[in-house]
Scaffold this active site. Sequence first.
Site, PDB file in Angstrom:
ATOM      1  N   GLY A  38     -11.387   4.295   0.561  1.00 39.16           N
ATOM      2  CA  GLY A  38     -12.343   5.098   1.307  1.00 39.16           C
ATOM      3  C   GLY A  38     -13.620   4.384   1.683  1.00 39.16           C
ATOM      4  CG  HIS A  86      -9.639 -22.211  11.092  1.00 36.51           C
ATOM      5  ND1 HIS A  86     -10.197 -23.263  10.389  1.00 36.51           N
ATOM      6  CD2 HIS A  86     -10.664 -21.355  11.366  1.00 36.51           C
ATOM      7  CE1 HIS A  86     -11.495 -23.068  10.261  1.00 36.51           C
ATOM      8  NE2 HIS A  86     -11.803 -21.916  10.844  1.00 36.51           N
ATOM      9  CB  CYS A 135     -10.330 -28.265  10.776  1.00 37.52           C
ATOM     10  SG  CYS A 135     -10.863 -26.555  11.092  1.00 37.52           S
ATOM     11  CG  ASP A 153      -5.276   7.036  -1.400  1.00 39.52           C
ATOM     12  OD1 ASP A 153      -4.290   6.576  -0.787  1.00 39.52           O
ATOM     13  OD2 ASP A 153      -6.433   6.627  -1.218  1.00 39.52           O
ATOM     14  CG  ASP A 159      -0.230  -0.039   2.536  1.00 39.79           C
ATOM     15  OD1 ASP A 159       0.974   0.266   2.567  1.00 39.79           O
ATOM     16  OD2 ASP A 159      -0.868  -0.371   3.548  1.00 39.79           O
ATOM     17  CB  SER A 160       0.262   4.657  -1.051  1.00 37.90           C
ATOM     18  OG  SER A 160      -0.844   5.104  -0.274  1.00 37.90           O
ATOM     19  N   GLY A 161       0.893   3.791   2.148  1.00 38.28           N
ATOM     20  CA  GLY A 161       1.118   4.428   3.439  1.00 38.28           C
ATOM     21  C   GLY A 161       0.105   5.516   3.725  1.00 38.28           C
ATOM     22  N   GLY A 162      -0.705   5.853   2.723  1.00 45.42           N
ATOM     23  CA  GLY A 162      -1.661   6.945   2.880  1.00 45.42           C
ATOM     24  C   GLY A 162      -2.680   6.723   3.977  1.00 45.42           C
ATOM     25  CG  PHE A 163      -5.951   3.535   5.827  1.00 46.85           C
ATOM     26  CD1 PHE A 163      -7.252   4.005   5.691  1.00 46.85           C
ATOM     27  CD2 PHE A 163      -5.638   2.766   6.942  1.00 46.85           C
ATOM     28  CE1 PHE A 163      -8.219   3.694   6.637  1.00 46.85           C
ATOM     29  CE2 PHE A 163      -6.597   2.452   7.891  1.00 46.85           C
ATOM     30  CZ  PHE A 163      -7.895   2.915   7.731  1.00 46.85           C
ATOM     31  CB  CYS A 207      -7.308 -25.946   7.423  1.00 43.60           C
ATOM     32  SG  CYS A 207      -7.774 -25.689   9.155  1.00 43.60           S
ATOM     33  CB  CYS A 242     -12.528 -26.184   7.870  1.00 38.95           C
ATOM     34  SG  CYS A 242     -10.899 -25.515   7.447  1.00 38.95           S
ATOM     35  CG  ASP A 273      -5.974  -5.343   1.874  1.00 35.56           C
ATOM     36  OD1 ASP A 273      -5.501  -5.010   2.974  1.00 35.56           O
ATOM     37  OD2 ASP A 273      -6.563  -4.545   1.119  1.00 35.56           O
TER      38      ASP A 273
END
Length: 370
Positions: A216, A335, A309, A146, A92-96, A306, A304, A266
């Site tokens: 956003g 899990h 489980c 952004d 990510d850009s670091g903006g958030f 996995c 599940c 994500d």
Amino acid sequence: MFDFKLFKENKRSKARLGEITTDHGKIQTPIFMPVGTQATVKAMSSRELKEIGSQIILGNTYHLYLRPGDELIAKAGGLHQFMNWDRPILTDSGGFQVFSLADLREIEEEGVYFQSHLDGSKHFISPEKSMQIQKNLGSDIVMAFDECPPYPAEKEYVENSLNRTLRWAERCKKEMEGVENQALFGIIQGGVYPELRKQSVEETTKLDFPGYSIGGLSVGETKDEMYKMLDHTTPLMPKDKPRYLMGVGTPEDLIEGIYHGIDMFDCVMPTRIARHGQIFTHSGRKTIRNATYKQDFTPLDSECDCHVCQNYSRGYVRHLIKRNEILGVRLTTYHNLYFMLKLSEEIREAIRNDKFIDFREEFYDKYELK
């Protein structure tokens, strides 16, 4: 090497089946991407991430810039080498993160001045600086810098923020000129205002990025508002470019995002709730640390397959969590991530067989929403 192929669109929804190609491999979409904030997906090794089917993971520009530093990571050979991950990475850009520091930052046209949440030290990130950091990290997919407006926010504020994001997007693209092994995604903003979302799509796509994200959202608005914005926005976006919904990743959000035409997701949710003793199951989210599971010797999720489980019971995992044993968090994390990746895989298969709507209905027949 970046490329996106759209193989199929669902006949009764906007769900899409596609494939992204990067220097570090292919990504089948739609896909959930585990978040490795500080060059690690918490509690998981690279081997385990591959074991559960992770095709791509995220790194966080803000956190990696502060610690250990993007220049150090560059000296190590880039983020792939540094964390022993040879599959695609998105940063990510670091903006958030910067804009979430409401009391510690100041927004100017040239960029953002802010204080570190760690020690109060002063820093500055501009669109150009964000791109330089991400070039040092060497990620396959780079996000434009952004401004992420808060929720709620007045329309005038969101419009001004949107226009600044557009100007910054142009500067990001200019800074990335000549970089061939990293794909820069543009970010669509506009809050919960349909006309601003439309403006953002129209202006951002003029810059012809190889992919587009929707930012956003999931910042405080209701689920209905988020889905309404998706319903309005995705039909305006280019069909031949991947669509990424940032920071969204509960099972139901995955289902609904894909229903509305999103390809990439994500979220820290699966790992975060795992650390608090919560798990995803086919019948809904469960708090495994609750006393009701003390003598429950069934798997975390009977549907599940996995490793967790197949080998451990709810009662045992509860015991580990209650005793603050590291293994407990590792098992719930494993899990939860497997659940999200397996859900992505099953959705891709449903789209491939023109059964996505049926899959969606069957999912909600069993899944208890909270």
